[in-house]
Design a protein around this motif. Structure first.
Motif, PDB file in Angstrom:
ATOM      1  N   TRP A  71      -5.727  -4.034  -5.682  1.00 30.48           N
ATOM      2  CA  TRP A  71      -4.973  -3.203  -4.800  1.00 30.48           C
ATOM      3  C   TRP A  71      -5.697  -1.897  -4.398  1.00 30.48           C
ATOM      4  CZ3 TRP A  71      -3.562   2.022  -5.655  1.00 30.48           C
ATOM      5  CH2 TRP A  71      -2.378   2.518  -4.726  1.00 30.48           C
ATOM      6  N   ALA A 110      -3.348   0.595  14.854  1.00 28.90           N
ATOM      7  CA  ALA A 110      -4.300   1.754  14.463  1.00 28.90           C
ATOM      8  C   ALA A 110      -3.702   2.491  13.311  1.00 28.90           C
ATOM      9  CB  ALA A 110      -4.582   2.484  15.567  1.00 28.90           C
ATOM     10  N   TYR A 117      -8.128  12.764   5.306  1.00 30.68           N
ATOM     11  CA  TYR A 117      -8.478  11.698   5.858  1.00 30.68           C
ATOM     12  C   TYR A 117      -7.672  11.306   7.035  1.00 30.68           C
ATOM     13  CZ  TYR A 117      -7.917   6.422   6.082  1.00 30.68           C
ATOM     14  OH  TYR A 117      -7.821   5.100   6.576  1.00 30.68           O
ATOM     15  N   GLU A 171     -10.066   9.988   9.941  1.00 34.63           N
ATOM     16  CA  GLU A 171     -10.109   8.778   9.773  1.00 34.63           C
ATOM     17  C   GLU A 171     -11.219   7.744  10.518  1.00 34.63           C
ATOM     18  OE1 GLU A 171      -8.868   4.782  10.465  1.00 34.63           O
ATOM     19  OE2 GLU A 171      -8.006   6.216  11.681  1.00 34.63           O
ATOM     20  N   PHE A 175      -9.025  -3.800  -2.113  1.00 33.55           N
ATOM     21  CA  PHE A 175      -9.128  -4.898  -0.911  1.00 33.55           C
ATOM     22  C   PHE A 175      -9.108  -4.004   0.415  1.00 33.55           C
ATOM     23  CE2 PHE A 175      -4.550  -3.642  -0.017  1.00 33.55           C
ATOM     24  CZ  PHE A 175      -4.510  -3.743   1.224  1.00 33.55           C
ATOM     25  N   LEU A 190      -1.479   1.751  11.253  1.00 32.86           N
ATOM     26  CA  LEU A 190      -1.202   0.962  10.184  1.00 32.86           C
ATOM     27  C   LEU A 190      -2.249   0.450   9.431  1.00 32.86           C
ATOM     28  CD1 LEU A 190       1.729  -1.524  11.074  1.00 32.86           C
ATOM     29  CD2 LEU A 190       1.875   0.409   9.469  1.00 32.86           C
ATOM     30  N   ARG A 191      -3.348   0.466  10.328  1.00 37.25           N
ATOM     31  CA  ARG A 191      -4.741   0.212   9.508  1.00 37.25           C
ATOM     32  C   ARG A 191      -5.097   1.287   8.715  1.00 37.25           C
ATOM     33  NH1 ARG A 191      -9.030  -2.483  13.602  1.00 37.25           N
ATOM     34  NH2 ARG A 191      -8.354  -0.609  14.732  1.00 37.25           N
ATOM     35  N   ALA A 192      -4.871   2.530   9.286  1.00 44.98           N
ATOM     36  CA  ALA A 192      -5.358   3.701   8.663  1.00 44.98           C
ATOM     37  C   ALA A 192      -4.659   3.969   7.502  1.00 44.98           C
ATOM     38  CB  ALA A 192      -5.079   4.956   9.470  1.00 44.98           C
ATOM     39  N   VAL A 193      -3.411   3.654   7.388  1.00 45.83           N
ATOM     40  CA  VAL A 193      -2.369   3.638   6.310  1.00 45.83           C
ATOM     41  C   VAL A 193      -3.066   2.499   5.148  1.00 45.83           C
ATOM     42  CG1 VAL A 193      -0.069   2.811   5.209  1.00 45.83           C
ATOM     43  CG2 VAL A 193      -0.443   4.579   7.216  1.00 45.83           C
ATOM     44  N   MET A 194      -3.369   1.277   5.628  1.00 47.53           N
ATOM     45  CA  MET A 194      -3.792   0.383   4.629  1.00 47.53           C
ATOM     46  C   MET A 194      -5.079   1.022   3.704  1.00 47.53           C
ATOM     47  SD  MET A 194      -2.496  -2.907   4.802  1.00 47.53           S
ATOM     48  CE  MET A 194      -3.594  -4.102   5.336  1.00 47.53           C
ATOM     49  N   LEU A 195      -5.616   1.816   4.253  1.00 42.48           N
ATOM     50  CA  LEU A 195      -7.022   2.297   3.440  1.00 42.48           C
ATOM     51  C   LEU A 195      -6.661   3.545   2.307  1.00 42.48           C
ATOM     52  CD1 LEU A 195      -9.468   2.633   6.525  1.00 42.48           C
ATOM     53  CD2 LEU A 195      -9.380   0.601   4.805  1.00 42.48           C
ATOM     54  N   LEU A 196      -5.481   3.908   2.343  1.00 42.45           N
ATOM     55  CA  LEU A 196      -4.903   4.871   1.224  1.00 42.45           C
ATOM     56  C   LEU A 196      -5.372   4.385   0.051  1.00 42.45           C
ATOM     57  CD1 LEU A 196      -1.508   6.218   2.514  1.00 42.45           C
ATOM     58  CD2 LEU A 196      -3.753   7.446   2.513  1.00 42.45           C
ATOM     59  N   PRO A 197      -5.067   3.324  -0.403  1.00 42.24           N
ATOM     60  CA  PRO A 197      -5.328   3.092  -2.062  1.00 42.24           C
ATOM     61  C   PRO A 197      -6.590   3.163  -2.300  1.00 42.24           C
ATOM     62  CG  PRO A 197      -4.119   1.292  -1.019  1.00 42.24           C
ATOM     63  CD  PRO A 197      -4.300   2.231  -0.034  1.00 42.24           C
ATOM     64  N   LEU A 216     -11.995  -3.166   5.660  1.00 41.85           N
ATOM     65  CA  LEU A 216     -12.538  -2.330   6.424  1.00 41.85           C
ATOM     66  C   LEU A 216     -13.860  -2.964   6.984  1.00 41.85           C
ATOM     67  CD1 LEU A 216     -12.853   0.876   7.455  1.00 41.85           C
ATOM     68  CD2 LEU A 216     -14.137   1.183   5.706  1.00 41.85           C
ATOM     69  N   VAL A 241      -8.790   5.469  -0.592  1.00 39.49           N
ATOM     70  CA  VAL A 241      -9.223   6.821  -0.515  1.00 39.49           C
ATOM     71  C   VAL A 241      -8.443   8.018  -1.344  1.00 39.49           C
ATOM     72  CG1 VAL A 241     -10.280   7.145   1.894  1.00 39.49           C
ATOM     73  CG2 VAL A 241      -7.879   7.185   1.380  1.00 39.49           C
ATOM     74  N   THR A 299       0.919  -1.313   0.067  1.00 44.82           N
ATOM     75  CA  THR A 299      -0.019  -0.056   0.136  1.00 44.82           C
ATOM     76  C   THR A 299       0.922   1.206  -0.054  1.00 44.82           C
ATOM     77  OG1 THR A 299      -0.218  -0.649   2.192  1.00 44.82           O
ATOM     78  CG2 THR A 299      -2.069  -0.537   0.970  1.00 44.82           C
TER      79      THR A 299
END
Lengths: 288, 314
Positions: free
Chosen positions: B188, B123, A270, A274, B191, B125-132, B196, B134, A26
């Motif tokens: 990518w 927490a 975001y 978030e 996912f 890292l979970r936020a970072v994983m949503l980047l693709p 989420l 948003v 990511t």
């Protein structure tokens, strides 16, 4: 060793591998974007594998070029960003103004057609945007809204309203109605209840709804392409970036700087919201 | 979706009740009307218009001059159904939709399981994983295009210089690879969405059943297969439905990555090309209508099949 402990230890290792791999997958594209935006184009062509530029070769000329207006020899992203910001702010403000009363009514009032409204919003997602885009475009041309930011704002409101209503309604349904009833006994009107009680209580969710529609409007591409292609001074950042990337004349690292400018506002928003955003979107998902 | 509450305060008897009811109904309709009007004007009317246009041999000029009233014909449908390109687009759309749906939900599920138990930096890292999900699609597709470029992309540079590939790979411009690349991109991008929702579903599960299974000697895999997964099935079924519909109608990702070239012309891109390339509004509308019918039939079958499942779960 028992099957339990073998599996447990394998899974423990696998879990770390999975987390590292997913985070890398990511994050790396974004690192690449940010890093290339500071690279000179000839350095990129000479050595594509060198992703992080040498410190003495770092350039910010890419950002100057992409932001400057065309008269100053740039690509006009300053104006594109202003257009995007105007459209996104207007769309999210108007969405909230429409959605708050509607969600209030859908959770608190009984009226004819209430359940049909919910179905209408769901049905919206069955159809590809491309098939609604064309009649909307033709209709707006007739009304004189075709190649304008106003037309784009109206289209974006329609795109974000259904999910926004869903988010806000779930939240309002969780606020006890006895508060409303107490206010009625105190002689408050419907309008007073909404503005003095419901809105302040739901403010966090209203903000995340606003952010959601801002992000959708800022990121949107297809409507901007259909409505504004011919009018370069009205291009949004998304449209400007694709139009410039289609030609060969603009260097890729300058466009990377453009991508960073397109992405950064979204990442900041975001980052701020978030938690509220993800909770609003998944509201009710844990109840199955 | 949370259930909308039905309980109402009981107003006084007689005339006042119906008066209050009438007022409530009027207020409700007034408050909802603006939203419904916007959605109707921008979404429902255009859909109906598209259906009408699909029965007309219309170009932009005709539509601008005559509006809805052109001669009706079935030619568009005949053309659509007899064009090999349409069937190719349909097959491509189905391949693309199934692959991205299955892929993104599988990766999302693996991610959600890996993130289930607490660890340091979970927490953020979970936020970072949503980047693709948003990040603006235009920016991420552009980054992928540059990274995969045969001349100056980092992936091909790495492949040829480090992994010893003989030639750079045309990830986005050669036939079978391009569709694969688009599918990988979409896995990518989407996912995080499954991650989420499955993450939220996992936190909602009661730990007691799992603890009981562990006490009974279940291995971690058995625990997942027989205890956790069945409880996630309703969420997964919903995600499949949602992702399939979205993927079937997807335009941006494919158009931005390949422009529909090299065997990646999915239905939406074909509609767009019919509109802008040859400005056949009627043909484009008919293609869109046929695709919508296919999607509707597929959804009906899916809902029928999962309905049985839902009954059994109850």
């Amino acid at each position: 060793m028992s099957a339990v402990s073998v599996q447990s230890s394998v899974l423990r290792v696998l879990r770390v591998v999975v987390i590292v791999a997913l985070v890398a997958a990511t994050v790396l594209p974004f690192v690449y974007m940010l890093s290339l935006s500071f690279v000179r184009i000839d350095d990129l062509l000479r050595d594509p594998l060198r992703v992080l530029p040498q410190l003495d070769r770092i350039t910010t000329e890419t950002y100057r070029a992409v932001l400057a207006s065309e008269e100053d020899g740039g690509y006009g992203f300053g104006r594109f960003m202003r257009n995007s910001a105007v459209v996104a702010v207007a769309a999210s403000a108007l969405t909230v103004m429409l959605v708050v009363p509607a969600s209030y009514a859908l959770t608190r009032l009984r009226f004819a057609g209430r359940s049909q409204v919910s179905w209408l919003f769901l049905a919206v997602y069955l159809f590809p945007t491309i098939i609604i885009a064309v009649p909307v475009f033709v209709g707006f041309q007739v009304l004189g809204l075709g190649s304008s930011l106003v037309g784009l704002v109206i289209a974006y409101i329609a795109l974000t309203v259904p999910v926004s209503v869903h988010m806000l309604r779930n939240y309002l349904a969780g606020i006890p109605e006895s508060i409303d009833e107490a206010a009625v006994i105190d002689g408050a009107s419907r309008f007073q209840i909404m503005t003095r009680i419901t809105v302040p209580l739901a403010m966090p969710t209203i903000m995340s709804t606003a952010l959601y529609s801002f992000m959708i409007a800022w990121n949107e591409f297809l409507f901007a392409l259909l409505f504004l292609s011919a009018k370069q001074d009205l291009w949004t950042v998304s449209l400007g970036l694709t139009r410039l990337a289609d030609g060969q004349e603009v260097s890729k690292t300058v466009l990377m700087a453009g991508s960073v400018l397109l992405t950064v506002p979204i990442v900041i928003l975001y980052g701020v919201a978030e938690r509220a955003l993800t909770e609003g979107l998944t509201a009710g998902a844990d109840k199955g | 979706m949370a259930r909308v509450r039905e309980r109402r305060p009981r107003p006084g008897p007689g005339v006042t009740t119906s008066k209050l009811r009438g007022r409530e109904s009027r207020d409700g309709i007034t408050l909802v009307a603006p939203v419904v009007l916007v959605v109707a004007a921008i979404i429902v009317v255009p859909i109906v218009w598209t259906v009408v246009l699909s029965f007309q041999d219309a170009r932009y000029v005709d539509v601008a001059r005559n509006g809805l009233f052109n001669e009706l014909t079935l030619d568009n449908y005949a053309d659509v159904l007899t064009a090999p390109a349409f069937w190719r687009a349909l097959v491509t759309t189905v391949q693309y939709s199934v692959a991205t749906t299955v892929g993104s939900i599988t990766v999302g599920l693996v991610a959600a399981l890996a993130f289930r138990d607490r660890f340091r930096f979970r927490a953020p890292l979970r936020a970072v994983m949503l980047l693709p999900y948003v990040a603006p699609v235009v920016a991420t597709t552009f980054v992928w295009q540059v990274a995969l470029n045969p001349q100056y992309g980092v992936v091909n540079a790495f492949g040829t210089q480090v992994l010893g590939w003989e030639h750079p790979v045309n990830f986005l411009s050669a036939a079978p690879t391009a569709l694969g690349t688009v599918i990988v991109y979409d896995i990518w991008r989407y996912f995080p969405f499954a991650f989420l929702f499955l993450g939220a579903a996992l936190t909602g599960l009661s730990k007691e059943i799992e603890e009981a299974a562990v006490v009974d000697g279940a291995t971690p895999l058995q625990k997942f297969w027989f205890v956790v997964l069945p409880q996630l099935l309703p969420t997964i079924a919903l995600l499949v439905l949602f992702r399939m519909v979205m993927a079937f109608n997807e335009f941006d990702d494919v158009y931005l990555l390949t422009g529909g070239a090299a065997g990646t012309q999915v239905a939406s891109v074909r509609v767009f090309e019919q509109l802008t390339g040859s400005s056949e509004i009627g043909g484009a509308s008919a293609t869109a209508a046929v695709m919508a019918v296919f999607l509707g039939v597929a959804l009906a079958i899916y809902l029928r099949l999962t309905a049985r499942q839902r009954e059994e779960n109850r």
